[in-house]
Motif scaffolding. Structure first.
Motif, PDB file in Angstrom:
ATOM      1  N   HIS A   1       0.856  -1.167  -0.005  1.00 19.72           N
ATOM      2  CA  HIS A   1      -0.020  -0.013  -0.211  1.00 19.72           C
ATOM      3  C   HIS A   1       0.915   1.386   0.066  1.00 19.72           C
ATOM      4  O   HIS A   1       0.186   2.491  -0.293  1.00 19.72           O
ATOM      5  N   ALA A   2       2.117   1.344   0.367  1.00 19.29           N
ATOM      6  CA  ALA A   2       3.053   2.310   0.397  1.00 19.29           C
ATOM      7  C   ALA A   2       3.792   2.595  -0.735  1.00 19.29           C
ATOM      8  O   ALA A   2       4.398   3.646  -0.960  1.00 19.29           O
ATOM      9  N   ARG A   3       3.994   1.796  -1.568  1.00 22.24           N
ATOM     10  CA  ARG A   3       4.747   1.721  -2.874  1.00 22.24           C
ATOM     11  C   ARG A   3       4.192   2.595  -3.642  1.00 22.24           C
ATOM     12  O   ARG A   3       2.913   2.964  -4.006  1.00 22.24           O
ATOM     13  N   GLY A   4       5.003   3.510  -4.132  1.00 20.55           N
ATOM     14  CA  GLY A   4       4.919   4.739  -4.986  1.00 20.55           C
ATOM     15  C   GLY A   4       4.344   5.951  -4.143  1.00 20.55           C
ATOM     16  O   GLY A   4       4.505   7.080  -4.720  1.00 20.55           O
ATOM     17  N   LEU A   5       4.074   5.663  -3.050  1.00 24.86           N
ATOM     18  CA  LEU A   5       3.833   7.127  -2.026  1.00 24.86           C
ATOM     19  C   LEU A   5       4.905   7.117  -1.306  1.00 24.86           C
ATOM     20  O   LEU A   5       5.128   8.480  -0.877  1.00 24.86           O
ATOM     21  N   VAL A   6       5.907   6.351  -0.971  1.00 27.37           N
ATOM     22  CA  VAL A   6       6.858   6.456  -0.076  1.00 27.37           C
ATOM     23  C   VAL A   6       8.099   6.036  -0.745  1.00 27.37           C
ATOM     24  O   VAL A   6       8.279   5.159  -1.401  1.00 27.37           O
ATOM     25  N   GLU A   7       9.165   7.080  -0.685  1.00 26.57           N
ATOM     26  CA  GLU A   7      10.380   6.450  -1.233  1.00 26.57           C
ATOM     27  C   GLU A   7      11.434   5.946   0.223  1.00 26.57           C
ATOM     28  O   GLU A   7      11.231   6.635   1.137  1.00 26.57           O
TER      29      GLU A   7
ATOM     30  N   ARG B   1       6.153  10.855  -0.545  1.00 27.84           N
ATOM     31  CA  ARG B   1       6.282  11.591  -1.673  1.00 27.84           C
ATOM     32  C   ARG B   1       4.796  12.262  -2.165  1.00 27.84           C
ATOM     33  O   ARG B   1       4.646  12.977  -3.092  1.00 27.84           O
ATOM     34  N   SER B   2       3.808  11.876  -1.402  1.00 28.10           N
ATOM     35  CA  SER B   2       2.238  12.117  -1.691  1.00 28.10           C
ATOM     36  C   SER B   2       1.640  13.200  -0.832  1.00 28.10           C
ATOM     37  O   SER B   2       2.249  13.899   0.206  1.00 28.10           O
ATOM     38  N   ASP B   3       0.474  13.816  -1.053  1.00 26.56           N
ATOM     39  CA  ASP B   3      -0.195  14.620  -0.399  1.00 26.56           C
ATOM     40  C   ASP B   3      -1.431  13.872   0.455  1.00 26.56           C
ATOM     41  O   ASP B   3      -2.361  14.464   1.007  1.00 26.56           O
ATOM     42  N   GLU B   4      -1.037  12.617   0.952  1.00 27.92           N
ATOM     43  CA  GLU B   4      -2.024  11.778   1.651  1.00 27.92           C
ATOM     44  C   GLU B   4      -1.185  11.143   3.084  1.00 27.92           C
ATOM     45  O   GLU B   4       0.064  10.883   2.744  1.00 27.92           O
ATOM     46  N   GLN B   5      -1.747  10.959   3.859  1.00 26.18           N
ATOM     47  CA  GLN B   5      -1.256  10.172   4.821  1.00 26.18           C
ATOM     48  C   GLN B   5      -1.090   8.774   4.711  1.00 26.18           C
ATOM     49  O   GLN B   5      -1.834   8.029   4.144  1.00 26.18           O
TER      50      GLN B   5
ATOM     51  N   LEU C   1       3.067   8.570   8.434  1.00 27.80           N
ATOM     52  CA  LEU C   1       3.563   9.621   7.837  1.00 27.80           C
ATOM     53  C   LEU C   1       2.461  10.605   7.268  1.00 27.80           C
ATOM     54  O   LEU C   1       1.608  10.357   6.624  1.00 27.80           O
ATOM     55  N   ALA C   2       2.637  11.696   7.691  1.00 28.45           N
ATOM     56  CA  ALA C   2       1.741  12.898   7.157  1.00 28.45           C
ATOM     57  C   ALA C   2       1.936  13.230   5.892  1.00 28.45           C
ATOM     58  O   ALA C   2       3.176  12.860   5.330  1.00 28.45           O
ATOM     59  N   PRO C   3       1.133  14.210   5.138  1.00 30.34           N
ATOM     60  CA  PRO C   3       1.695  14.361   3.858  1.00 30.34           C
ATOM     61  C   PRO C   3       2.862  15.113   3.904  1.00 30.34           C
ATOM     62  O   PRO C   3       3.256  16.075   4.706  1.00 30.34           O
ATOM     63  N   ARG C   4       3.713  14.683   2.887  1.00 32.31           N
ATOM     64  CA  ARG C   4       5.076  15.342   2.705  1.00 32.31           C
ATOM     65  C   ARG C   4       5.930  15.316   3.718  1.00 32.31           C
ATOM     66  O   ARG C   4       6.892  16.225   3.963  1.00 32.31           O
ATOM     67  N   GLN C   5       5.911  14.317   4.634  1.00 33.04           N
ATOM     68  CA  GLN C   5       6.625  14.168   5.744  1.00 33.04           C
ATOM     69  C   GLN C   5       7.760  13.366   5.715  1.00 33.04           C
ATOM     70  O   GLN C   5       7.728  12.229   4.760  1.00 33.04           O
TER      71      GLN C   5
END
Length: 682
Positions: free
Chosen positions: A619-625, A642-646, A669-673
């Motif tokens: 679920h985190a792939r593409g959203l988190v580096e 990397r995203s604007d979502e939690q 992780l909050a958005p952009r955190q």
């Protein structure tokens, strides 16, 4: 592989003498009255600033006329910074010559390919090969080094600034003379040059060295090898200036490390930084985000390549922006959290110092609308509060200082010769974008949650990687062809693409069918290219579509597997993606531009033979580096939203150095955190 002398990185020191990450900016006190200077030091201490780059564009202030010097203001600000506990990366101030010099010696001004002079009024108005400029510049360097070599604030020397940003290609008579000397060293004889340049074509054979010129404006397309050599020469000419300044600094200030700020980002391809890296004591880079759908992918890609250039050892982020820049058509500010996320992503990829352009936003001049650590609004601003918060975060990350970036299992090769030669004129298409193709592969890997290294093609031990991706590796000399073949035969998995392995180092086509230098290891043969017109696409039978390019592939090996074929277009029913297995290794060819979307579909099949899997939950792939740094005792896991979502990340262990919200046994992780965990290296 050979790594630069990054052991001389100018680490900031805490009050207990331990290493900490550098934090600061370009500082231009000459733009402000002395009354502002004390306030600057106070605010720097509040923000946690511990290093500044000083005197970058100060030549006219330091040497007001040919016969007068003024170091008093620089003495004063150096002393103030030292008293405030702030180290100085002191520039040699040679980036832009003062008006008195260009008035007295207009022959130092660059000349375009059309014969136009680039006049003063902006910056970097000097010829890299001008002996007159060199004499005056080195005189300034010698005076600075003699005066400040023992100053306690000095932590590093900063040669010039962004060498080649505006003057990489100069076509003047000085350049022509130096180019001829460079060619003599490269080829020794005119016969060798004529052979390399293919001068039998269009009656270009040279009978005297004096006949050789830079590729100035011509009636038609200039000789392609002449163009490629001029690009190589131009990078070398700037490097030669770097070396000339460096030698004086090492003579007079041998204990202080020397660097210059590279510009590893899409628009600056004229300098072969992989070639320059061994000439500095630590690698430094400037980077600015270009807004677009792949903007943070590109930031990560460039930071990653900076790490590759530095041999995965710590490097210095010399410049980036706190918010908006001033030089794009539209300059939007950064969203909340992006200042910290951008900075920490560079740290994740190996930066041990994070600096901005600039400290205080200018009230006048061409960059007055470029953001800074202290904006026009002053310290009572959201931006400055974000700057202070980032300083606290970097202080918490002090334990990672000196750690190296942990290699990934996948590498993307990056090659300046292929970038230069592949995008020249008179090719099957003028639409080829080398950097974008490499970035597409990187973006697809990020979407799938994979770590990858971006590494210089000629500075890399390929055996360290399970998978090597070489997009548009257009220039493949015989030694590189042998190395890539050996990599596959020894169990590595090579992936390359259209317009790869087409020419040798002289830009001569490998004959017998494309892709000549790698034809045997790939087990395919291509008789003719099939570039696509703007807007045209072809469908593949794996559900993806291609653009820009197609190839008429014939399979020549019995052990070649067709992974995808063309379903539409001129080559419908022919192979589009092939893979040849060789023992434990394989060699794959991708014959069209699939873009990041298509590569996301294809890559799992390409990575499977190497057993490469993502370390992130699905679920985190593409959203988190995720990026890893390590030292002898610890791994430091960076998780970048990397995203604007939690995004929730359960099941992670380790000491939290940068803490988002925790939830049960995991992090949120909050958005952009960004989160950073310290784990055992064992």
């Amino acid at each position: 592989m050979t790594a630069p002398l990054t052991s001389r990185f100018p680490y900031a020191k805490g009050s207990d003498g331990t290493r900490r990450l550098g934090y600061g900016a370009d500082y231009n006190p000459e733009q402000w009255s002395r009354e502002v200077w004390a306030d600057d030091i106070r605010l720097m201490r509040e923000a946690g600033v511990n290093v500044v780059s000083l005197a970058i564009f100060s030549w006219a202030r330091l040497q007001p006329t040919a016969d007068t010097w003024d170091f008093g203001w620089l003495d004063e600000i150096m002393d103030l910074l030292h008293a405030g506990g702030i180290g100085v990366d002191l520039a040699t101030a040679t980036a832009s010559p003062p008006p008195w010099l260009t008035t007295a010696h207009p022959e130092i001004l660059p000349v375009t390919a059309r014969g136009e002079t680039l006049w003063p009024g902006a910056r970097q108005h000097w010829r890299p090969t001008s002996p007159v400029f060199r004499e005056h510049a080195l005189n300034l360097v010698r005076r600075l080094a003699s005066r400040y070599a023992d100053h306690p604030a000095l932590v590093a020397w900063h040669v010039n600034n962004e060498l080649g940003c505006h003057n990489v290609y100069d076509y003047s008579d000085d350049a022509a003379c130096t180019f001829r000397a460079w060619l003599r060293r490269r080829y020794t004889t005119l016969d060798a040059l004529n052979n390399a340049w293919g001068t039998a074509f269009w009656s270009q054979r040279y009978s005297d060295w004096e006949q050789l010129l830079p590729p100035r404006l011509a009636a038609s397309h200039p000789n392609p090898t002449q163009q490629l050599d001029f690009k190589r020469f131009s990078s070398d000419a700037l490097k030669d200036h770097l070396l000339a300044e460096r030698e004086i600094l090492r003579e007079l200030s041998p204990d202080t490390p020397v660097t210059t700020n590279f510009m590893v980002m899409p628009g600056t391809k004229g300098m072969d930084y992989a070639d320059w890296a061994d000439e500095v004591d630590f690698v430094a880079n400037d980077h600015y985000v270009t807004p677009g759908p792949q903007d943070r992918d590109e930031l990560s890609f460039s930071a990653n390549l900076s790490s590759g250039i530095a041999g995965h050892r710590p490097w210095f982020l010399m410049e980036h922006s706190t918010s908006a820049v001033n030089w794009q058509p539209v300059n939007p500010p950064k969203a909340p959290g992006e200042l910290a996320r951008d900075s920490l992503l560079h740290v994740a990829h190996g930066a041990d110092a994070v600096c901005f352009f600039q400290w205080r936003q200018s009230a006048a001049g061409a960059e007055k609308y470029h953001s800074a650590m202290v904006p026009h609004a002053g310290a009572d601003s959201e931006l400055f509060r974000s700057v202070v918060e980032l300083g606290r975060t970097l202080d918490a990350l002090a334990p990672i200082a000196g750690s190296e970036r942990e290699p990934a299992r996948v590498a993307i090769l990056f090659d300046w010769d292929s970038w230069w030669a592949g995008e020249q004129d008179s090719h099957p298409t003028s639409r080829l974008d080398y950097h974008r193709e490499a970035l597409d592969w990187y973006s697809a890997l990020l979407r799938l949650g994979h770590r990858a290294d971006v590494v210089p093609a000629h500075r890399t031990d390929l055996s360290a990687y399970d998978v090597v991706i070489a997009p548009v590796l257009h220039v493949v000399p015989q030694p590189l062809a042998k190395e890539l073949t050996r990599y596959v035969e020894c169990g590595g998995h090579l992936v390359t693409t259209y317009f790869s392995a087409i020419v040798d180092e002289n830009d001569h086509v490998w004959l017998g069918g494309y892709p000549g230098a790698l034809r045997d290891v790939l087990g395919i043969r291509i008789e003719e290219f099939g570039p696509l017109l703007d807007g045209d696409t072809v469908d593949l039978d794996n559900g993806t579509s291609g653009s820009l390019w197609t190839d008429r592939i014939s399979v020549t090996g019995t052990d070649v597997e067709v992974l995808a074929g063309y379903r539409t277009g001129t080559y419908a029913s022919r192979p589009a993606v092939t893979r040849r297995g060789t023992g434990r290794g394989s060699a794959t060819y991708v014959s069209t531009r699939l873009g990041a979307d298509g590569l996301t579909v294809l890559l799992p099949e390409l990575l499977a033979p190497a057993g490469v899997t993502s370390e992130l939950p699905e679920h985190a792939r593409g959203l988190v580096e995720h990026v890893v740094r390590r030292d002898a005792e610890h791994r430091y896991l960076f998780l970048v939203n990397r995203s604007d979502e939690q995004v929730a990340l359960p099941g992670l262990t380790g000491d939290v150095l940068v803490a988002p919200r925790t939830e049960g046994d995991g992090l949120v992780l909050a958005p952009r955190q960004v989160a950073v965990l310290r784990q055992s290296a064992s």
